[in-house]
Design a protein around this motif. Structure first.
Motif, PDB file in Angstrom:
ATOM      1  N   PRO A 128      52.262 -80.118   0.010  1.00  0.00           N
ATOM      2  CA  PRO A 128      52.909 -79.869  -1.286  1.00  0.00           C
ATOM      3  C   PRO A 128      53.876 -80.958  -1.708  1.00  0.00           C
ATOM      4  O   PRO A 128      54.141 -81.132  -2.894  1.00  0.00           O
ATOM      5  CB  PRO A 128      53.625 -78.534  -1.068  1.00  0.00           C
ATOM      6  N   SER A 129      54.449 -81.702  -0.732  1.00  0.00           N
ATOM      7  CA  SER A 129      55.361 -82.783  -1.088  1.00  0.00           C
ATOM      8  C   SER A 129      55.420 -83.803   0.042  1.00  0.00           C
ATOM      9  O   SER A 129      55.110 -83.497   1.195  1.00  0.00           O
ATOM     10  CB  SER A 129      56.771 -82.241  -1.369  1.00  0.00           C
ATOM     11  N   PHE A 130      55.814 -85.022  -0.327  1.00  0.00           N
ATOM     12  CA  PHE A 130      56.030 -86.095   0.641  1.00  0.00           C
ATOM     13  C   PHE A 130      57.483 -86.540   0.516  1.00  0.00           C
ATOM     14  O   PHE A 130      58.023 -86.617  -0.600  1.00  0.00           O
ATOM     15  CB  PHE A 130      55.107 -87.285   0.361  1.00  0.00           C
ATOM     16  N   ASN A 131      58.112 -86.852   1.647  1.00  0.00           N
ATOM     17  CA  ASN A 131      59.490 -87.311   1.640  1.00  0.00           C
ATOM     18  C   ASN A 131      59.620 -88.573   2.485  1.00  0.00           C
ATOM     19  O   ASN A 131      59.144 -88.621   3.618  1.00  0.00           O
ATOM     20  CB  ASN A 131      60.426 -86.234   2.200  1.00  0.00           C
ATOM     21  N   HIS A 132      60.272 -89.591   1.909  1.00  0.00           N
ATOM     22  CA  HIS A 132      60.509 -90.821   2.661  1.00  0.00           C
ATOM     23  C   HIS A 132      61.684 -91.555   2.051  1.00  0.00           C
ATOM     24  O   HIS A 132      61.740 -91.749   0.829  1.00  0.00           O
ATOM     25  CB  HIS A 132      59.266 -91.713   2.646  1.00  0.00           C
ATOM     26  N   ASN A 138      56.506 -84.685  -5.391  1.00  0.00           N
ATOM     27  CA  ASN A 138      56.003 -83.316  -5.519  1.00  0.00           C
ATOM     28  C   ASN A 138      54.540 -83.347  -5.950  1.00  0.00           C
ATOM     29  O   ASN A 138      54.227 -83.797  -7.062  1.00  0.00           O
ATOM     30  CB  ASN A 138      56.831 -82.537  -6.548  1.00  0.00           C
ATOM     31  N   VAL A 139      53.667 -82.899  -5.061  1.00  0.00           N
ATOM     32  CA  VAL A 139      52.226 -82.940  -5.333  1.00  0.00           C
ATOM     33  C   VAL A 139      51.845 -81.930  -6.406  1.00  0.00           C
ATOM     34  O   VAL A 139      50.929 -82.168  -7.201  1.00  0.00           O
ATOM     35  CB  VAL A 139      51.435 -82.678  -4.031  1.00  0.00           C
ATOM     36  N   THR A 140      52.555 -80.806  -6.455  1.00  0.00           N
ATOM     37  CA  THR A 140      52.166 -79.728  -7.366  1.00  0.00           C
ATOM     38  C   THR A 140      52.396 -80.062  -8.839  1.00  0.00           C
ATOM     39  O   THR A 140      51.698 -79.541  -9.708  1.00  0.00           O
ATOM     40  CB  THR A 140      52.925 -78.440  -7.017  1.00  0.00           C
ATOM     41  N   GLU A 145      61.688 -87.212  -7.030  1.00  0.00           N
ATOM     42  CA  GLU A 145      63.109 -86.889  -7.042  1.00  0.00           C
ATOM     43  C   GLU A 145      63.835 -87.790  -6.053  1.00  0.00           C
ATOM     44  O   GLU A 145      63.316 -88.088  -4.974  1.00  0.00           O
ATOM     45  CB  GLU A 145      63.330 -85.418  -6.645  1.00  0.00           C
ATOM     46  N   TYR A 146      65.051 -88.183  -6.467  1.00  0.00           N
ATOM     47  CA  TYR A 146      65.895 -88.989  -5.567  1.00  0.00           C
ATOM     48  C   TYR A 146      67.355 -88.743  -5.915  1.00  0.00           C
ATOM     49  O   TYR A 146      67.778 -88.990  -7.053  1.00  0.00           O
ATOM     50  CB  TYR A 146      65.566 -90.475  -5.693  1.00  0.00           C
ATOM     51  N   GLU A 147      68.097 -88.231  -4.948  1.00  0.00           N
ATOM     52  CA  GLU A 147      69.524 -87.968  -5.079  1.00  0.00           C
ATOM     53  C   GLU A 147      69.860 -87.220  -6.355  1.00  0.00           C
ATOM     54  O   GLU A 147      70.780 -87.586  -7.110  1.00  0.00           O
ATOM     55  CB  GLU A 147      70.313 -89.285  -5.000  1.00  0.00           C
ATOM     56  N   LYS A 203      60.024 -96.930 -12.196  1.00  0.00           N
ATOM     57  CA  LYS A 203      60.481 -95.536 -12.234  1.00  0.00           C
ATOM     58  C   LYS A 203      61.289 -95.190 -10.988  1.00  0.00           C
ATOM     59  O   LYS A 203      62.301 -94.482 -11.057  1.00  0.00           O
ATOM     60  CB  LYS A 203      59.277 -94.594 -12.359  1.00  0.00           C
ATOM     61  N   ILE A 204      60.839 -95.680  -9.841  1.00  0.00           N
ATOM     62  CA  ILE A 204      61.564 -95.421  -8.596  1.00  0.00           C
ATOM     63  C   ILE A 204      62.898 -96.158  -8.596  1.00  0.00           C
ATOM     64  O   ILE A 204      63.931 -95.617  -8.176  1.00  0.00           O
ATOM     65  CB  ILE A 204      60.711 -95.830  -7.384  1.00  0.00           C
ATOM     66  N   ALA A 205      62.917 -97.398  -9.093  1.00  0.00           N
ATOM     67  CA  ALA A 205      64.149 -98.193  -9.130  1.00  0.00           C
ATOM     68  C   ALA A 205      65.184 -97.571 -10.061  1.00  0.00           C
ATOM     69  O   ALA A 205      66.390 -97.581  -9.773  1.00  0.00           O
ATOM     70  CB  ALA A 205      63.837 -99.622  -9.549  1.00  0.00           C
ATOM     71  N   ILE A 206      64.736 -97.024 -11.192  1.00  0.00           N
ATOM     72  CA  ILE A 206      65.651 -96.390 -12.142  1.00  0.00           C
ATOM     73  C   ILE A 206      66.374 -95.210 -11.493  1.00  0.00           C
ATOM     74  O   ILE A 206      67.542 -94.934 -11.802  1.00  0.00           O
ATOM     75  CB  ILE A 206      64.884 -95.936 -13.406  1.00  0.00           C
TER      76      ILE A 206
END
Length: 224
Positions: A128-132, A138-140, A145-147, A203-206
């Protein structure tokens, strides 16, 4: 054991290919009756189809369309035809690859292995989700999401990030990434891939996470 359905009316070619694939531990189903191919496909439930274009009664394009109407199974066309239009038609009808006869058996086995790996290995476990490194995918709902902050991903961005996060610490080649997008029935060239990776990076850098996706020149991308 993965099952391969071979639709080829040349008995000599069929026998050589089948014997080779069996040595690689594939279960090969050889079609010899060419008027009920779709019914045999439904009964066989193969993991991959090898399909000739020139067949008795109806050609391979017809049967590819019939199979595609009920299944997303990988299909590789094997044909002596060599015009660009033949290749374009094969792909547009739903084929995943086109190999011209005569072909090298090692190349065929490699392409089969790669298609099966991409189609089935990546889909065996739905997470359902990956975290690193604090980033959550979120796969669903195709969001990251970050902080405490989040962003929505496009379809292409989601496919690419999921592929990279399934392979943390491993280089994912540009060819594999383009194939992942191609499997979603989108035409993707090298430039389109670069654009999508760059948009994903932004998008990740923002969100505050810099240098999340690394480039390995001449090889591909990875997340460390």
């Amino acid at each position: 054991m993965y099952k391969i359905m071979m639709i080829e009316d040349d008995e000599k070619i069929r026998r050589i290919v089948a014997d080779t694939l069996k040595k690689w531990q594939y279960d090969v189903v050889e079609v010899t009756q060419f008027n009920q191919i779709l019914k045999e496909f439904e009964n066989t439930e193969p993991h991959l189809v090898l399909l000739d274009i020139n067949l008795p009664i109806y050609d391979g394009y017809y049967w590819c369309q019939q199979i595609r109407s009920i299944s997303k199974v990988p299909i590789i066309f094997l044909s002596s035809r060599n015009q660009n239009m033949d290749i374009i038609m094969a792909i547009n009808m739903g084929g995943d690859d086109f190999i011209q006869k005569p072909f090298d058996l090692d190349i065929l086995v490699t392409k089969i292995s790669a298609l099966i790996r991409r189609k089935y290995t990546y889909q065996e476990i739905e997470i359902p989700s990956f975290n690193h490194r604090g980033l959550k995918l979120n796969v669903t709902n195709s969001t990251i999401e970050y902080e405490g902050d989040g962003a929505e991903l496009s379809r292409n961005e989601f496919i690419l990030l999921q592929l990279l996060m399934r392979n943390i610490g491993k280089i994912v080649s540009r060819e594999d990434m383009m194939q992942a997008l191609w499997n979603e029935e989108q035409f993707v060239d090298d430039n389109t891939l670069t654009v999508n990776v760059n948009r994903l990076r932004r998008k990740i850098a923002i969100l505050g996470l810099e240098e999340f996706i690394h480039t390995r020149k001449g090889m591909g991308y990875l997340i460390e």
